[in-house]
Design a protein around this motif. Structure first.
Motif, PDB file in Angstrom:
ATOM      1  N   GLY A   1      54.120  43.162  41.994  1.00  0.00           N
ATOM      2  CA  GLY A   1      52.836  43.526  41.386  1.00  0.00           C
ATOM      3  C   GLY A   1      51.755  42.641  41.951  1.00  0.00           C
ATOM      4  N   PRO A   2      50.499  43.016  41.693  1.00  0.00           N
ATOM      5  CA  PRO A   2      49.428  42.129  42.118  1.00  0.00           C
ATOM      6  C   PRO A   2      49.531  40.849  41.298  1.00  0.00           C
ATOM      7  CG  PRO A   2      48.602  43.875  40.682  1.00  0.00           C
ATOM      8  CD  PRO A   2      50.046  44.176  40.936  1.00  0.00           C
ATOM      9  N   ASP A   3      49.163  39.741  41.879  1.00  0.00           N
ATOM     10  CA  ASP A   3      49.263  38.515  41.097  1.00  0.00           C
ATOM     11  C   ASP A   3      48.216  38.566  39.997  1.00  0.00           C
ATOM     12  OD1 ASP A   3      46.977  36.132  41.961  1.00  0.00           O
ATOM     13  OD2 ASP A   3      47.057  38.037  43.036  1.00  0.00           O
ATOM     14  N   GLY A   4      48.586  38.010  38.850  1.00  0.00           N
ATOM     15  CA  GLY A   4      47.693  38.105  37.708  1.00  0.00           C
ATOM     16  C   GLY A   4      46.623  37.029  37.725  1.00  0.00           C
ATOM     17  N   GLY A   5      46.599  36.274  38.761  1.00  0.00           N
ATOM     18  CA  GLY A   5      45.650  35.173  38.814  1.00  0.00           C
ATOM     19  C   GLY A   5      44.246  35.635  39.151  1.00  0.00           C
ATOM     20  N   ALA A   6      43.357  34.707  39.109  1.00  0.00           N
ATOM     21  CA  ALA A   6      41.996  35.029  39.505  1.00  0.00           C
ATOM     22  C   ALA A   6      41.970  35.076  41.014  1.00  0.00           C
ATOM     23  CB  ALA A   6      41.047  33.959  38.993  1.00  0.00           C
TER      24      ALA A   6
ATOM     25  N   TYR B   1      38.001  43.166  39.907  1.00  0.00           N
ATOM     26  CA  TYR B   1      39.222  43.434  39.166  1.00  0.00           C
ATOM     27  C   TYR B   1      38.912  44.207  37.880  1.00  0.00           C
ATOM     28  CZ  TYR B   1      43.051  42.425  35.940  1.00  0.00           C
ATOM     29  OH  TYR B   1      44.035  42.520  34.993  1.00  0.00           O
TER      30      TYR B   1
ATOM     31  N   LYS C   1      46.564  56.878  35.473  1.00  0.00           N
ATOM     32  CA  LYS C   1      46.834  55.655  36.232  1.00  0.00           C
ATOM     33  C   LYS C   1      46.761  55.935  37.736  1.00  0.00           C
ATOM     34  CE  LYS C   1      50.471  52.216  36.941  1.00  0.00           C
ATOM     35  NZ  LYS C   1      51.905  51.970  36.853  1.00  0.00           N
TER      36      LYS C   1
ATOM     37  N   ARG D   1      40.696  46.167  42.517  1.00  0.00           N
ATOM     38  CA  ARG D   1      42.052  45.934  42.034  1.00  0.00           C
ATOM     39  C   ARG D   1      42.116  46.389  40.575  1.00  0.00           C
ATOM     40  NH1 ARG D   1      45.046  41.576  40.076  1.00  0.00           N
ATOM     41  NH2 ARG D   1      43.228  40.239  39.849  1.00  0.00           N
TER      42      ARG D   1
ATOM     43  N   THR E   1      44.718  46.908  36.980  1.00  0.00           N
ATOM     44  CA  THR E   1      46.014  46.852  36.290  1.00  0.00           C
ATOM     45  C   THR E   1      45.924  47.853  35.148  1.00  0.00           C
ATOM     46  OG1 THR E   1      45.217  45.055  34.886  1.00  0.00           O
ATOM     47  CG2 THR E   1      46.548  44.441  36.800  1.00  0.00           C
TER      48      THR E   1
ATOM     49  N   LYS F   1      42.516  37.510  31.104  1.00  0.00           N
ATOM     50  CA  LYS F   1      42.539  37.457  32.569  1.00  0.00           C
ATOM     51  C   LYS F   1      41.141  37.544  33.171  1.00  0.00           C
ATOM     52  CE  LYS F   1      45.906  40.515  33.785  1.00  0.00           C
ATOM     53  NZ  LYS F   1      46.949  41.521  33.532  1.00  0.00           N
TER      54      LYS F   1
END
Lengths: 319, 334
Positions: free
Chosen positions: A23-28, A34, A51, A64, A66, A89
């Motif tokens: 998955g895409p990293d959940g970080g900034a 985003y 989706k 990006r 989610t 996030k």
């Protein structure tokens, strides 16, 4: 101390899945905007189509996304937890389909306070926070189904309804839109009290069979969503009643096959892929500070054997 | 946090002998260790996990499941099971709406009435189990269905909003100390957990709960009215169903008649992860709270890492298996 294994196992499991998930990293970080999307559901094909539309548009526009949603469309508290986690996030914009818009009001205020633009989708939110609402007019769509049903029956006969639930906005609108149109425009048609199957195929099939045994003269059945419609088709088939006119809602492979094969007269479809695309498009415009209209209607279409292969229809059906 | 001791069980308790108390505590330490390990992992994995705001969000999301799990702990230690807690909670939320919105009772009457209604659900469960002899799984499964239906009937299948009820949402989302972001719901959970821990460890109710779960026959032979105490245990656990109904409806600002199914299994999962044995006779409130927190931390952390949702339940299921398996390993060795 064999027990030390538990912590290690946990970490291993989590790590393995994180790696497997890709998955895409959940970080900034990342310079792409985003957009966090919190939907009403997840497993239903309709939401998967939303989706898909959102992801396509994001890819096209270099953003990006989610996409999360509770397992069923009843889990109001679960949805609030998900909304809380997405806001943590710090997304650039938030897409939100509220199960209960009043319950979410404090969290939406929090989003506003953090300058995160909120785009409501699928159904409106009782609040001034969302910059726009991207949705289908469910009442009008249900009225469209009623109109076609009345036309197919020549304005005469008994009609039953199998509705996915009596608590959600879409359930209520698709029920009332249908019954109100019939009451106003089709005096010759008797609408039986709605039965609720929770959108569950099996339960809706069983309800359909009971309705058919109790009302041998029944002329038509209306189903309010994909799960209900598949159940109605199954129930009528198992009862050996292919003379009943069935009108459905949404799409999915089973309904499309039933329409092609003549078991089902037709259905009203929303435009879920388009809804996802418009959602991301609106979010990007909101991030840029553009003004948006109060509502963006993503439209609905009646489809049956005559137009199921039209490009315009093909585009909005999901398999 | 409560100090936990293995209460003296019935005449033939399992695993009596030196080290029982230590072993009970070991299971909690293990669960606590896993909680710390998970948290540490997520803190490294995402910059958004280890923040005060996220910490309170995790605690806040634990409240409803935690409340149900505390009641369920009593039932499971006594050798039973309760499947009616989820839909029972929805029914109590609706009853709270009936008392406060439809009947217009003041908060000080309406809220206790809704909690007591949960006790009534538990009382009926207890009578079905203890008096009629219906197995707990079946009795509470039936109640699950009854409560689900009644919640829809009494609410006309529509949410009941508490907009007009002054101070209701503050029960959950308000802050005791103005300006400090710490929801009241979490304080309430901690308070009832302390109370439940005290009752389980220090009172006759708790002693008989362990004793019935360890060996029901021996308990009856030693002159304890098992039937009466079983009813009491289910009724007491029912109070937590009522409290959870209040807590969830206060958080949402509305009673959602269809929101509840599935919570009973999450509550049971929390209890099991916390080291309470499904065969009865062993368990603790602290363990249950840690179990509920592990579920919340995993849900929160996996989402914050943007792990695709399909995988989140896979991981949760694996965690339950690992937790119970270590318990089995431990038992084999003792």
């Amino acid at each position: 101390m064999r027990n030390r294994g538990i912590g290690a196992a946990l970490v291993a499991a989590t790590a393995a899945v994180s790696l497997a998930a890709c998955g895409p990293d959940g970080g900034a970080g990342g310079d792409q905007p985003y957009i966090a999307i919190v939907s009403k559901g997840f497993q239903h094909q309709f939401w998967q189509a939303v989706k898909q539309g959102a992801e396509q548009e994001a890819q096209r526009r270099g953003a990006r996304v989610t996409f999360v949603g509770p397992a069923t469309e009843q889990e109001v508290e679960e949805q609030l937890n998900m909304l809380t986690n997405e806001l943590a996030k710090q997304p650039d914009a938030l897409g939100f389909a509220a199960l209960d818009s009043r319950a979410a009001a404090p969290l939406l205020q929090q989003a506003k306070a953090s300058d995160i633009p909120v785009i409501a989708f699928d159904s409106g939110v009782d609040s001034d926070v969302p910059v726009t609402t991207v949705a289908t007019d469910n009442k009008a769509a249900a009225a469209e189904a009623a109109q076609h049903m009345a036309g197919l029956l020549g304005g005469q006969g008994e009609v039953a309804m199998v509705v996915h639930d009596q608590t959600s906005r879409s359930g209520v609108d698709r029920r009332d839109g249908f019954t109100e149109w019939m009451a106003e425009n089709a005096p010759g048609i008797t609408v039986l009290p709605p039965q609720y199957g929770g959108g569950d195929q099996l339960e809706s099939a069983n309800i359909t069979k009971s309705i058919l045994s109790a009302n041998p003269d029944l002329a038509g059945i209306y189903a309010s969503n994909e799960g209900s419609a598949i159940g109605v088709i199954k129930g009528a088939k198992e009862s050996g009643r292919d003379d009943v006119t069935i009108v459905g809602f949404d799409s999915g492979k089973a309904q499309i096959d039933a329409i092609r094969g003549g078991r089902m007269a037709g259905a009203v479809t929303q435009n879920p892929v388009g809804m996802g695309e418009r959602l991301v498009d609106s979010a990007l415009k909101a991030i840029e500070g553009q003004d948006l209209p109060k509502t963006i209607d993503t439209g609905f279409f009646w489809y049956d054997q005559s137009n199921i292969d039209d490009p315009e229809i093909k585009e909005v059906l999901y398999q | 946090m409560t100090a936990t001791r293995e209460a003296p069980a019935g005449p033939r308790p399992r695993g009596r002998g030196p080290g029982t108390a230590v072993r009970g505590r070991l299971q909690q330490l293990l669960a606590f260790g896993s909680l710390i390990v998970c948290s540490a992992f997520f803190s490294v994995a995402s910059p958004f996990f280890f923040t005060y705001g996220n910490f309170t969000a995790i605690l806040f999301s634990t409240v409803v499941i935690g409340t149900l799990a505390i009641g369920t702990t009593f039932v499971i230690i006594a050798g039973g099971i309760d499947l009616s807690t989820g839909t029972g909670m929805a029914l109590c939320a609706v009853m709270s709406g009936v008392f406060l919105v439809d009947l217009g009772l003041p908060l000080v009457l309406g809220v206790p009435a809704a909690i007591l209604f949960g006790g009534l659900i538990g009382l009926v469960n207890g009578c079905n189990v203890a008096v009629l002899g219906i197995p707990p799984f079946i009795a509470t499964l039936a109640m699950m269905l009854v409560a689900e239906g009644l919640a829809l009937v009494l609410s006309d299948s529509a949410p009941i909003y508490f907009t007009e009820v002054e101070g209701y949402v503050d029960i959950s989302t308000g802050n005791l100390v103005a300006g400090v972001n710490f929801p009241n719901a979490v304080l309430i959970l901690l308070a009832v957990a302390l109370l439940a821990g005290f009752l389980l460890n220090k009172t006759v109710l708790g002693r008989y709960t362990y004793s019935i779960g360890s060996n029901e026959e021996a308990t009856a032979l030693s002159g304890i009215d098992v039937r009466k105490w079983k009813i009491a245990i289910y009724a007491f656990a029912g109070l937590f169903i009522g409290l959870a109904g209040v807590m969830i409806s206060a958080r949402l600002g509305s009673a959602q008649p269809a929101t509840g199914l599935g919570y009973e299994l999450q509550a049971i999962a929390a209890v099991v992860i916390g080291g309470t044995s499904l065969s009865g006779g062993r368990g603790s409130i602290v363990g249950t709270l840690i179990g509920a927190l592990i579920i919340s931390v995993l849900n929160n952390g996996l989402q914050i890492m943007s792990i695709p949702q399909e995988w989140q339940n896979v991981i949760l299921g694996c965690v339950i298996l690992v937790a119970v398996y270590t318990d089995i390993l431990r038992k084999k060795r003792s």
